[in-house]
Design a protein around this motif. Structure first.
Motif, PDB file in Angstrom:
ATOM      1  N   THR A   1       0.857  -1.187   0.000  1.00  0.00           N
ATOM      2  CA  THR A   1       0.000   0.000   0.000  1.00  0.00           C
ATOM      3  C   THR A   1       0.893   1.237   0.000  1.00  0.00           C
ATOM      4  OG1 THR A   1      -0.117   0.098   2.422  1.00  0.00           O
ATOM      5  CG2 THR A   1      -1.867  -1.117   1.281  1.00  0.00           C
TER       6      THR A   1
ATOM      7  N   SER B   1      -1.811   8.600  -0.995  1.00  0.00           N
ATOM      8  CA  SER B   1      -2.259   9.576  -1.982  1.00  0.00           C
ATOM      9  C   SER B   1      -1.921  10.973  -1.447  1.00  0.00           C
ATOM     10  CB  SER B   1      -3.776   9.447  -2.179  1.00  0.00           C
ATOM     11  OG  SER B   1      -4.319  10.598  -2.784  1.00  0.00           O
TER      12      SER B   1
ATOM     13  N   THR C   1      -7.258   5.363  -8.496  1.00  0.00           N
ATOM     14  CA  THR C   1      -7.440   5.023  -7.085  1.00  0.00           C
ATOM     15  C   THR C   1      -6.854   6.101  -6.189  1.00  0.00           C
ATOM     16  OG1 THR C   1      -7.267   2.686  -7.675  1.00  0.00           O
ATOM     17  CG2 THR C   1      -7.083   3.243  -5.340  1.00  0.00           C
ATOM     18  N   SER C   2      -5.561   6.398  -6.364  1.00  0.00           N
ATOM     19  CA  SER C   2      -4.907   7.400  -5.514  1.00  0.00           C
ATOM     20  C   SER C   2      -5.229   8.822  -5.942  1.00  0.00           C
ATOM     21  CB  SER C   2      -3.394   7.197  -5.536  1.00  0.00           C
ATOM     22  OG  SER C   2      -2.904   7.287  -6.855  1.00  0.00           O
TER      23      SER C   2
ATOM     24  N   ILE D   1      -9.584   7.415  -3.415  1.00  0.00           N
ATOM     25  CA  ILE D   1      -9.141   7.561  -2.028  1.00  0.00           C
ATOM     26  C   ILE D   1      -9.262   9.018  -1.547  1.00  0.00           C
ATOM     27  CG2 ILE D   1      -7.176   7.347  -0.463  1.00  0.00           C
ATOM     28  CD1 ILE D   1      -8.509   4.674  -1.164  1.00  0.00           C
TER      29      ILE D   1
ATOM     30  N   TRP E   1     -12.891   9.551  -0.819  1.00  0.00           N
ATOM     31  CA  TRP E   1     -13.229   8.839   0.416  1.00  0.00           C
ATOM     32  C   TRP E   1     -12.787   9.646   1.637  1.00  0.00           C
ATOM     33  CZ3 TRP E   1     -10.066   4.328   2.764  1.00  0.00           C
ATOM     34  CH2 TRP E   1     -10.785   3.700   3.794  1.00  0.00           C
ATOM     35  N   ASP E   2     -11.614  10.229   1.552  1.00  0.00           N
ATOM     36  CA  ASP E   2     -11.105  11.046   2.654  1.00  0.00           C
ATOM     37  C   ASP E   2     -11.996  12.266   2.901  1.00  0.00           C
ATOM     38  OD1 ASP E   2      -8.753  11.723   4.521  1.00  0.00           O
ATOM     39  OD2 ASP E   2      -8.897  13.525   3.290  1.00  0.00           O
TER      40      ASP E   2
ATOM     41  N   GLY F   1      -4.952   7.787   2.627  1.00  0.00           N
ATOM     42  CA  GLY F   1      -4.736   6.385   2.247  1.00  0.00           C
ATOM     43  C   GLY F   1      -4.962   5.500   3.455  1.00  0.00           C
TER      44      GLY F   1
ATOM     45  N   VAL G   1      -3.584   3.209   0.040  1.00  0.00           N
ATOM     46  CA  VAL G   1      -3.948   2.908  -1.335  1.00  0.00           C
ATOM     47  C   VAL G   1      -3.287   1.592  -1.742  1.00  0.00           C
ATOM     48  CG1 VAL G   1      -3.939   3.731  -3.712  1.00  0.00           C
ATOM     49  CG2 VAL G   1      -3.925   5.384  -1.820  1.00  0.00           C
TER      50      VAL G   1
ATOM     51  N   LEU H   1      -9.476  -0.626  -0.845  1.00  0.00           N
ATOM     52  CA  LEU H   1     -10.217   0.106  -1.874  1.00  0.00           C
ATOM     53  C   LEU H   1     -11.700  -0.239  -1.820  1.00  0.00           C
ATOM     54  CD1 LEU H   1     -10.424   1.946  -4.286  1.00  0.00           C
ATOM     55  CD2 LEU H   1      -9.771   0.023  -5.737  1.00  0.00           C
TER      56      LEU H   1
ATOM     57  N   ALA I   1     -13.339   1.850   0.619  1.00  0.00           N
ATOM     58  CA  ALA I   1     -13.551   3.210   0.113  1.00  0.00           C
ATOM     59  C   ALA I   1     -14.735   3.269  -0.832  1.00  0.00           C
ATOM     60  CB  ALA I   1     -12.281   3.711  -0.583  1.00  0.00           C
TER      61      ALA I   1
END
Length: 298
Positions: free
Chosen positions: A120, A123, A152-153, A157, A160-161, A232, A234, A289, A292
């Protein structure tokens, strides 16, 4: 503006030509009698096109010698094209983000990247050094760039944050925080960062290595940037293999790619795949992921 238009046109032509060259390749199959067929490997266009052309040729030569058959590296316009290639058998191997693999119904995890002993990474939100931003909250109402809608990053992500911080609602719309018309989606990390460098965006969401390592940007570009915030974990990028490619052919590809970890080959490996390549369990690798994605609107 004129230079930007020229660069954009050149990039589009470059990627289109590569896609055309690899649009109907004769791909290998799990049938061992098909010894003379080529191996087709697809890479996402997330770096400088000129860099990718040189690296593509080096990897083709190396893997062709290891496998004893022609290897063709293509750079399609998007992960969706790679997934289509998995489905119709014209692509054997694809270098994808974790999110891309979740969307690829006809491919499975073959290998993943390992960074400092972990599979992992983080990000980053990046901005120009002279900007006053020190945390994501400082970017409220500001124009920003995400790497792409499937990154993804560079999107999933970071979004999601934002949701975990209650900066956006259950709709998971980034414009709720950054403002209507203030959200741009690129075609990769470089396209997002370039908007920051030319003043079109105040920050860009990308992978940590875009800033911390010398692989996507020039030293001059990196010297102008700073990390505003990280998020992350990630899952590292994935080398995926189409499901219908099994048995000895799959094992040969795995071993050839793992041989890039040999000390003499790490420079080429890192230019293309960023880090050490290792085997991993698909479900466990994708778990962060999937967590997320579970909060995203269906």
């Amino acid at each position: 503006m004129k230079q930007e238009i020229i660069t954009l046109i050149a990039t589009v032509i470059f990627v289109a030509l590569l896609a055309a060259c690899g649009s109907r390749p004769e791909s290998i199959s799990s049938n061992s009698a098909n010894k003379g067929a080529r191996v087709v490997i697809a890479l996402k266009p997330d770096k400088n096109p000129d860099q990718m052309i040189a690296e593509r040729g080096s990897l083709e030569k190396y893997l062709s010698e290891k496998l004893g058959k022609p290897v063709e590296i293509i750079i399609p316009l998007s992960a969706a094209v790679i997934n289509e290639g998995f489905a119709n058998g014209t692509i054997d191997i694809g270098y994808l983000s974790a999110n891309d693999l979740i969307n690829a119904k006809d491919a499975e995890l073959l290998l993943v990247g390992e960074i400092n002993g972990k599979t992992t990474y983080k990000s980053y939100w990046l901005s120009l050094k002279e900007k006053p931003y020190t945390k994501i909250e400082d970017l409220k109402g500001k124009p920003v760039a995400f790497a792409s809608k499937t990154s993804t990053s560079g999107f999933i992500i970071p979004l999601w944050d934002l949701r975990k911080r209650n900066l956006i609602s259950e709709k998971a719309d980034p414009e709720e925080f950054f403002g209507a018309g203030n959200v741009f989606f690129g075609t990769g990390y470089v396209s997002a960062v370039e908007r920051v460098l030319n003043g079109q965006s105040e920050a860009a969401a990308v992978s940590y290595y875009v800033l911390d390592e010398n692989k996507h940007l020039t030293e001059e570009q990196r010297s102008k940037l700073k990390k505003v915030q990280e998020q992350g974990d990630v899952p590292t990028h994935i080398i995926a293999v189409r499901k219908t490619l099994t048995g000895e052919e799959r094992n040969k590809l795995r071993q050839a790619l793992l041989s890039l970890n040999d000390p003499a080959n790490t420079e080429l490996r890192d230019k293309l795949f960023t880090s050490k390549l290792v085997e991993a369990d698909q479900q466990e690798h994708l778990r962060p992921l999937k967590e997320a994605l579970s909060i995203m609107p269906k």
